[in-house]
Design a protein around this motif. Structure first.
Motif, PDB file in Angstrom:
ATOM      1  N   LEU A  18       0.856  -1.180   0.000  1.00 35.48           N
ATOM      2  CA  LEU A  18       0.000   0.000   0.000  1.00 35.48           C
ATOM      3  C   LEU A  18       0.888   1.224   0.000  1.00 35.48           C
ATOM      4  CD1 LEU A  18      -2.773  -0.729   2.700  1.00 35.48           C
ATOM      5  CD2 LEU A  18      -3.132  -0.499   0.237  1.00 35.48           C
ATOM      6  N   ARG A  19       0.362   2.323  -0.546  1.00 31.55           N
ATOM      7  CA  ARG A  19       1.074   3.588  -0.451  1.00 31.55           C
ATOM      8  C   ARG A  19       0.169   4.620   0.218  1.00 31.55           C
ATOM      9  NH1 ARG A  19       3.648   7.810  -4.846  1.00 31.55           N
ATOM     10  NH2 ARG A  19       1.443   8.343  -5.170  1.00 31.55           N
ATOM     11  N   LEU A  20       0.640   5.142   1.327  1.00 33.76           N
ATOM     12  CA  LEU A  20      -0.077   6.191   2.026  1.00 33.76           C
ATOM     13  C   LEU A  20       0.427   7.552   1.569  1.00 33.76           C
ATOM     14  CD1 LEU A  20      -0.084   4.808   5.693  1.00 33.76           C
ATOM     15  CD2 LEU A  20      -1.664   4.311   3.811  1.00 33.76           C
ATOM     16  N   SER A  21      -0.488   8.500   1.519  1.00 32.49           N
ATOM     17  CA  SER A  21      -0.137   9.878   1.185  1.00 32.49           C
ATOM     18  C   SER A  21      -0.577  10.798   2.299  1.00 32.49           C
ATOM     19  CB  SER A  21      -0.821  10.313  -0.121  1.00 32.49           C
ATOM     20  OG  SER A  21      -0.428   9.508  -1.201  1.00 32.49           O
ATOM     21  N   CYS A  22       0.159  11.872   2.484  1.00 32.23           N
ATOM     22  CA  CYS A  22      -0.196  12.883   3.478  1.00 32.23           C
ATOM     23  C   CYS A  22      -0.015  14.243   2.823  1.00 32.23           C
ATOM     24  CB  CYS A  22       0.680  12.768   4.712  1.00 32.23           C
ATOM     25  SG  CYS A  22       0.430  14.098   5.908  1.00 32.23           S
ATOM     26  N   ALA A  23      -1.118  14.917   2.584  1.00 33.53           N
ATOM     27  CA  ALA A  23      -1.083  16.228   1.949  1.00 33.53           C
ATOM     28  C   ALA A  23      -1.146  17.312   3.016  1.00 33.53           C
ATOM     29  CB  ALA A  23      -2.251  16.381   0.988  1.00 33.53           C
ATOM     30  N   ALA A  24      -0.182  18.219   2.985  1.00 33.58           N
ATOM     31  CA  ALA A  24      -0.123  19.312   3.947  1.00 33.58           C
ATOM     32  C   ALA A  24      -0.612  20.600   3.302  1.00 33.58           C
ATOM     33  CB  ALA A  24       1.307  19.494   4.445  1.00 33.58           C
ATOM     34  N   SER A  25      -1.308  21.397   4.089  1.00 29.49           N
ATOM     35  CA  SER A  25      -1.768  22.713   3.622  1.00 29.49           C
ATOM     36  C   SER A  25      -1.663  23.705   4.765  1.00 29.49           C
ATOM     37  CB  SER A  25      -3.199  22.640   3.094  1.00 29.49           C
ATOM     38  OG  SER A  25      -4.081  22.215   4.110  1.00 29.49           O
ATOM     39  N   GLY A  26      -1.852  24.969   4.444  1.00 31.04           N
ATOM     40  CA  GLY A  26      -1.728  26.009   5.456  1.00 31.04           C
ATOM     41  C   GLY A  26      -0.300  26.533   5.498  1.00 31.04           C
ATOM     42  N   ASP A  66      13.587  -1.596   5.731  1.00 30.86           N
ATOM     43  CA  ASP A  66      13.769  -2.496   4.573  1.00 30.86           C
ATOM     44  C   ASP A  66      12.446  -2.936   3.958  1.00 30.86           C
ATOM     45  OD1 ASP A  66      16.522  -4.130   6.270  1.00 30.86           O
ATOM     46  OD2 ASP A  66      16.538  -2.401   4.931  1.00 30.86           O
ATOM     47  N   ARG A  67      11.315  -2.541   4.550  1.00 26.28           N
ATOM     48  CA  ARG A  67      10.006  -2.849   3.949  1.00 26.28           C
ATOM     49  C   ARG A  67       9.250  -1.580   3.553  1.00 26.28           C
ATOM     50  NH1 ARG A  67       6.087  -5.184   6.878  1.00 26.28           N
ATOM     51  NH2 ARG A  67       6.844  -4.373   8.874  1.00 26.28           N
ATOM     52  N   PHE A  68       9.413  -0.529   4.341  1.00 24.96           N
ATOM     53  CA  PHE A  68       8.712   0.731   4.103  1.00 24.96           C
ATOM     54  C   PHE A  68       9.701   1.779   3.593  1.00 24.96           C
ATOM     55  CE2 PHE A  68       5.077   0.232   7.472  1.00 24.96           C
ATOM     56  CZ  PHE A  68       4.766  -1.010   6.941  1.00 24.96           C
ATOM     57  N   THR A  69       9.197   2.687   2.763  1.00 22.51           N
ATOM     58  CA  THR A  69      10.015   3.785   2.262  1.00 22.51           C
ATOM     59  C   THR A  69       9.231   5.085   2.363  1.00 22.51           C
ATOM     60  OG1 THR A  69      11.124   2.323   0.678  1.00 22.51           O
ATOM     61  CG2 THR A  69      11.322   4.685   0.317  1.00 22.51           C
ATOM     62  N   ILE A  70       9.833   6.074   3.003  1.00 22.27           N
ATOM     63  CA  ILE A  70       9.217   7.388   3.117  1.00 22.27           C
ATOM     64  C   ILE A  70       9.848   8.310   2.080  1.00 22.27           C
ATOM     65  CG2 ILE A  70      10.833   8.268   4.860  1.00 22.27           C
ATOM     66  CD1 ILE A  70       8.424   9.680   6.186  1.00 22.27           C
ATOM     67  N   SER A  71       9.024   9.185   1.522  1.00 24.70           N
ATOM     68  CA  SER A  71       9.523  10.143   0.546  1.00 24.70           C
ATOM     69  C   SER A  71       8.661  11.396   0.621  1.00 24.70           C
ATOM     70  CB  SER A  71       9.512   9.565  -0.868  1.00 24.70           C
ATOM     71  OG  SER A  71       8.198   9.228  -1.258  1.00 24.70           O
ATOM     72  N   LEU A  81       4.287   7.190   2.153  1.00 23.94           N
ATOM     73  CA  LEU A  81       4.847   6.028   2.836  1.00 23.94           C
ATOM     74  C   LEU A  81       4.514   4.809   1.988  1.00 23.94           C
ATOM     75  CD1 LEU A  81       6.387   5.131   5.404  1.00 23.94           C
ATOM     76  CD2 LEU A  81       4.152   4.509   6.371  1.00 23.94           C
ATOM     77  N   GLN A  82       5.518   4.307   1.295  1.00 26.84           N
ATOM     78  CA  GLN A  82       5.353   3.094   0.503  1.00 26.84           C
ATOM     79  C   GLN A  82       5.580   1.903   1.422  1.00 26.84           C
ATOM     80  OE1 GLN A  82       4.470   2.635  -2.815  1.00 26.84           O
ATOM     81  NE2 GLN A  82       4.404   0.465  -2.270  1.00 26.84           N
TER      82      GLN A  82
END
Length: 125
Positions: A18-26, A66-71, A81-82
Motif C-alpha cells: 500500500l502507499r499512504l499519502s499525506c497532503a499538507a496545507s496552510g 527495509d520494507r517501508f520507504t518514506i519520501s 509512505l510506501q
C-alpha cells in the motif's frame, strides 16, 4: 496552522503493498520534519518513519526498515509512505504528523505539532 490529510489506507493481504499519502496545507513553510506513526487497538502510538522537509534525511523504526520507504514531494507538499511486504502486525491506524519547531528528526510523538485524522491499514493473514 498546518492541516494534514492522509489517504491510501485499506485492506490488503499479507505480503501485499500500500502507499499512504499525506497532503499538507496552510503554513507549510513552517514545517521542518514530517513523520508517520501508527496505533493498533490497545497499544500506544508508535513511530514508523520520518523525513526532514528540506534535506530528505530519513529515519525508520526497526520493525519496518527495509520494507517501508518514506519520501516527499515538496512541490506538492505531500509525504508518502510506501509499504511493501506487509504483515498482519502492521495493522493499525496510520497517522501523519508535522513538526514545526525542531530541526532534529524525532521518533517522539510529543515533538510533533500537527496531526492528521488517520487512515486505517488492515493486513489479513
Amino acid at each position: 496552522q498546518v492541516q494534514l490529510v492522509e489517504s491510501g489506507g485499506g485492506l490488503v493481504q499479507a505480503g501485499g503493498s500500500l502507499r499512504l499519502s499525506c497532503a499538507a496545507s496552510g503554513r507549510t513553510f513552517s514545517i521542518t520534519n514530517m513523520g508517520w506513526f501508527r496505533q493498533a487497538p490497545g497499544k500506544e502510538r508508535e513511530f514508523v518513519s520520518g523525513i526532514t522537509w528540506s534535506g530528505g534525511r530519513t529515519l525508520y523504526s526497526d520493525s519496518v526498515k527495509d520494507r517501508f520507504t518514506i519520501s516527499r514531494d515538496n512541490a506538492k507538499n505531500t509525504v508518502y509512505l510506501q509499504m511493501n511486504s506487509l504483515k498482519p502486525e502492521d495493522t493499525a491506524v496510520y497517522y501523519c504528523a508535522a513538526d514545526s519547531d525542531s530541526f532534529v528528526l524525532s521518533r517522539l510523538p510529543r515533538i510533533y505539532d500537527y496531526w492528521g485524522q488517520g487512515t486505517q491499514v488492515t493486513v489479513s493473514s
